[in-house]
Design a protein around this motif. Structure first.
Motif, PDB file in Angstrom:
ATOM      1  N   LEU A   3      -3.449   9.778   7.060  1.00  0.00           N
ATOM      2  CA  LEU A   3      -2.033   8.847   7.428  1.00  0.00           C
ATOM      3  C   LEU A   3      -2.311   7.421   7.136  1.00  0.00           C
ATOM      4  N   VAL A   4      -3.462   7.292   6.842  1.00  0.00           N
ATOM      5  CA  VAL A   4      -4.094   5.806   6.144  1.00  0.00           C
ATOM      6  C   VAL A   4      -3.522   5.626   4.975  1.00  0.00           C
ATOM      7  N   TRP A   5      -3.195   6.606   4.290  1.00  0.00           N
ATOM      8  CA  TRP A   5      -3.151   6.641   2.863  1.00  0.00           C
ATOM      9  C   TRP A   5      -1.690   6.030   2.740  1.00  0.00           C
ATOM     10  N   LEU A   6      -0.778   6.809   3.604  1.00  0.00           N
ATOM     11  CA  LEU A   6       0.266   6.536   3.689  1.00  0.00           C
ATOM     12  C   LEU A   6       0.198   4.515   4.045  1.00  0.00           C
ATOM     13  N   GLU A   7       0.274   4.911   4.906  1.00  0.00           N
ATOM     14  CA  GLU A   7      -0.096   2.926   5.325  1.00  0.00           C
ATOM     15  C   GLU A   7      -0.023   2.391   3.827  1.00  0.00           C
ATOM     16  N   ASP A   8      -1.444   2.505   3.588  1.00  0.00           N
ATOM     17  CA  ASP A   8      -2.302   1.733   1.911  1.00  0.00           C
ATOM     18  C   ASP A   8      -0.849   1.946   1.267  1.00  0.00           C
ATOM     19  N   LEU A   9      -0.582   3.460   0.525  1.00  0.00           N
ATOM     20  CA  LEU A   9       0.987   2.868  -0.262  1.00  0.00           C
ATOM     21  C   LEU A   9       1.936   1.983   0.131  1.00  0.00           C
ATOM     22  N   SER A  10       2.319   1.673   1.553  1.00  0.00           N
ATOM     23  CA  SER A  10       3.427   1.448   1.660  1.00  0.00           C
ATOM     24  C   SER A  10       2.210  -0.779   1.489  1.00  0.00           C
ATOM     25  N   ALA A  11       1.301  -0.893   2.040  1.00  0.00           N
ATOM     26  CA  ALA A  11       1.227  -1.689   2.198  1.00  0.00           C
ATOM     27  C   ALA A  11       0.941  -2.472   0.355  1.00  0.00           C
ATOM     28  N   LEU A  12       0.625  -1.638  -0.187  1.00  0.00           N
ATOM     29  CA  LEU A  12       0.435  -2.335  -1.644  1.00  0.00           C
ATOM     30  C   LEU A  12       1.451  -2.341  -2.134  1.00  0.00           C
ATOM     31  N   ALA A  13       2.403  -1.345  -2.132  1.00  0.00           N
ATOM     32  CA  ALA A  13       4.525  -1.418  -2.970  1.00  0.00           C
ATOM     33  C   ALA A  13       4.380  -2.736  -2.065  1.00  0.00           C
ATOM     34  N   GLU A  14       4.091  -3.115  -0.934  1.00  0.00           N
ATOM     35  CA  GLU A  14       4.549  -4.737  -0.665  1.00  0.00           C
ATOM     36  C   GLU A  14       3.913  -5.833  -1.388  1.00  0.00           C
ATOM     37  N   TYR A  15       2.464  -5.566  -0.828  1.00  0.00           N
ATOM     38  CA  TYR A  15       1.798  -6.658  -1.452  1.00  0.00           C
ATOM     39  C   TYR A  15       2.368  -6.879  -3.499  1.00  0.00           C
ATOM     40  N   GLY A  16       2.023  -5.939  -4.235  1.00  0.00           N
ATOM     41  CA  GLY A  16       1.386  -5.902  -5.335  1.00  0.00           C
ATOM     42  C   GLY A  16       0.238  -6.554  -5.529  1.00  0.00           C
ATOM     43  N   SER A  17      -0.768  -6.283  -4.979  1.00  0.00           N
ATOM     44  CA  SER A  17      -2.608  -6.846  -5.054  1.00  0.00           C
ATOM     45  C   SER A  17      -2.911  -6.389  -4.233  1.00  0.00           C
ATOM     46  N   PHE A  18      -3.991  -5.746  -4.775  1.00  0.00           N
ATOM     47  CA  PHE A  18      -4.792  -4.393  -4.129  1.00  0.00           C
ATOM     48  C   PHE A  18      -5.935  -5.652  -3.291  1.00  0.00           C
ATOM     49  N   VAL A  19      -6.028  -7.206  -4.229  1.00  0.00           N
ATOM     50  CA  VAL A  19      -6.807  -8.014  -3.037  1.00  0.00           C
ATOM     51  C   VAL A  19      -6.048  -8.030  -1.399  1.00  0.00           C
ATOM     52  N   ARG A  20      -4.882  -8.307  -2.366  1.00  0.00           N
ATOM     53  CA  ARG A  20      -4.278  -8.863  -0.669  1.00  0.00           C
ATOM     54  C   ARG A  20      -3.918  -7.894   0.262  1.00  0.00           C
ATOM     55  N   VAL A  27      -9.912  -3.609   5.094  1.00  0.00           N
ATOM     56  CA  VAL A  27     -10.211  -2.943   4.617  1.00  0.00           C
ATOM     57  C   VAL A  27     -11.088  -3.723   3.107  1.00  0.00           C
ATOM     58  N   THR A  28     -12.088  -3.498   2.569  1.00  0.00           N
ATOM     59  CA  THR A  28     -12.959  -4.090   1.342  1.00  0.00           C
ATOM     60  C   THR A  28     -11.947  -3.800   0.324  1.00  0.00           C
ATOM     61  N   GLN A  29     -11.522  -4.490  -0.252  1.00  0.00           N
ATOM     62  CA  GLN A  29     -10.827  -4.216  -1.667  1.00  0.00           C
ATOM     63  C   GLN A  29     -11.556  -2.392  -2.460  1.00  0.00           C
ATOM     64  N   PRO A  30     -12.428  -2.058  -3.040  1.00  0.00           N
ATOM     65  CA  PRO A  30     -13.114  -1.164  -3.355  1.00  0.00           C
ATOM     66  C   PRO A  30     -12.792   0.271  -2.306  1.00  0.00           C
ATOM     67  N   ALA A  31     -12.509   0.130  -1.114  1.00  0.00           N
ATOM     68  CA  ALA A  31     -12.025   0.788  -0.046  1.00  0.00           C
ATOM     69  C   ALA A  31     -10.729   1.045  -0.322  1.00  0.00           C
ATOM     70  N   PHE A  32      -9.972   0.248   0.242  1.00  0.00           N
ATOM     71  CA  PHE A  32      -8.658   0.205  -0.198  1.00  0.00           C
ATOM     72  C   PHE A  32      -8.313   1.454  -1.547  1.00  0.00           C
TER      73      PHE A  32
END
Length: 292
Positions: A3-20, A27-32
């Motif tokens: 489930l966290v993968w789906l949430e990560d997909l949405s978050a990265l689409a929203e922020y457009g930045s792995f760091v943000r 979570v840490t950027q490498p883990a994300f």
């Protein structure tokens, strides 16, 4: 699939930045990055184009994003419904609300919304607009309480979310009573909202390309209206602050109008929910609400 993968997909689409996005997901950027890569491996396609400037969705990513968000919401809703039916959880209502509304509007509004029939349990999550939107998108809450302006379209897709107007507010340009700003000056000290703030989106839309507004020189920024109010009270600049938040300070004369009433920004307060099914108790609560 997690489930966290789906949430990560949405978050990265929203922020457009792995760091943000990693910061927003706590979570840490490498883990994300590893989790996003794991989702792509499971899908068998690349979902993001990675560049030094950030990450953007591929065609495949754009295609599956709405379905991924809906799947996450349905999983959370299914869990909540099962726990309610089994008697393992109270018939809880889960709200996300921006900080200013959490402190000023939410308690009084909820009492009136109960209509004499107390709600069994309420969980309120208070954060920036960007985080609150992500919580609603992911299905972690059933409702989002936030400020809206008719001319500023919400970022939430209108075919996936619906809302009701439950109140009104206004943004007023205020400054400390002892501030000495020349409103005709070429630059005025300005206390601004960050991109994470829903109020910031509204103010930016109102000020963009408006020659009638004085030239504002940003000196400080925050997504918290309460922080901007504190800075205004210290005579650090002008800030557009919610009337609901500053009522006492204005009445006491500690904050005063910095610009005339034509510069006020009227606001609506909306309660937003997914268009799809939510838990039975949440549906029952929604049915009792009437648009203001």
């Amino acid at each position: 699939m997690e489930l966290v993968w789906l949430e990560d997909l949405s978050a990265l689409a929203e922020y457009g930045s792995f760091v943000r996005a990693a910061e927003a997901r706590h979570v840490t950027q490498p883990a994300f990055s590893r989790r996003v890569r794991s989702l792509e491996n499971w899908m068998g396609v690349q979902l993001f184009v990675r560049t030094p400037q950030g990450a953007t969705l591929t065609d495949a990513g754009r295609q599956i994003l709405p379905s991924a968000q809906e799947a996450a919401r349905r999983l959370y809703s299914m869990r909540n419904e099962a726990q309610e039916v089994a008697g393992l959880a109270a018939r809880s209502l889960h709200f996300a609300a921006t900080h200013s509304l959490s402190f000023t509007f939410f308690p009084k509004w909820l009492r009136s919304a109960e209509k004499g029939a107390p709600i069994e349990a309420v969980q309120l999550h208070s954060d920036s607009m960007a985080v609150c939107e992500q919580m609603l998108i992911h299905g972690q809450v059933q409702f989002l309480l936030c400020h809206r302006h008719p001319d500023v379209p919400p970022l939430l897709p209108p075919d996936q979310f619906i809302s009701k107007k439950v109140g009104e507010d206004v943004l007023v340009p205020l400054a400390g009573a002892s501030a000495n700003f020349d409103t005709s000056a070429a630059a005025m000290p300005y206390l601004a909202y960050t991109h994470e703030s829903g109020l910031g989106r509204i103010v930016a839309h109102r000020l963009h390309g408006k020659d009638a507004y004085p030239h504002l020189k940003p000196l400080f920024s925050s997504h918290l209206a309460a922080v901007l109010m504190s800075m205004a009270l210290e005579n650090k600049g002008i800030a557009w602050l919610p009337g609901s938040l500053t009522e006492q300070e204005v009445a006491d004369g500690r904050l005063v109008r910095a610009l005339d009433k034509s510069r006020d920004i009227p606001l609506e307060i909306h309660l937003t929910r997914p268009a799809g099914p939510i838990s039975r108790s949440a549906e029952e609560f929604w049915a009792t609400l009437v648009d203001c």
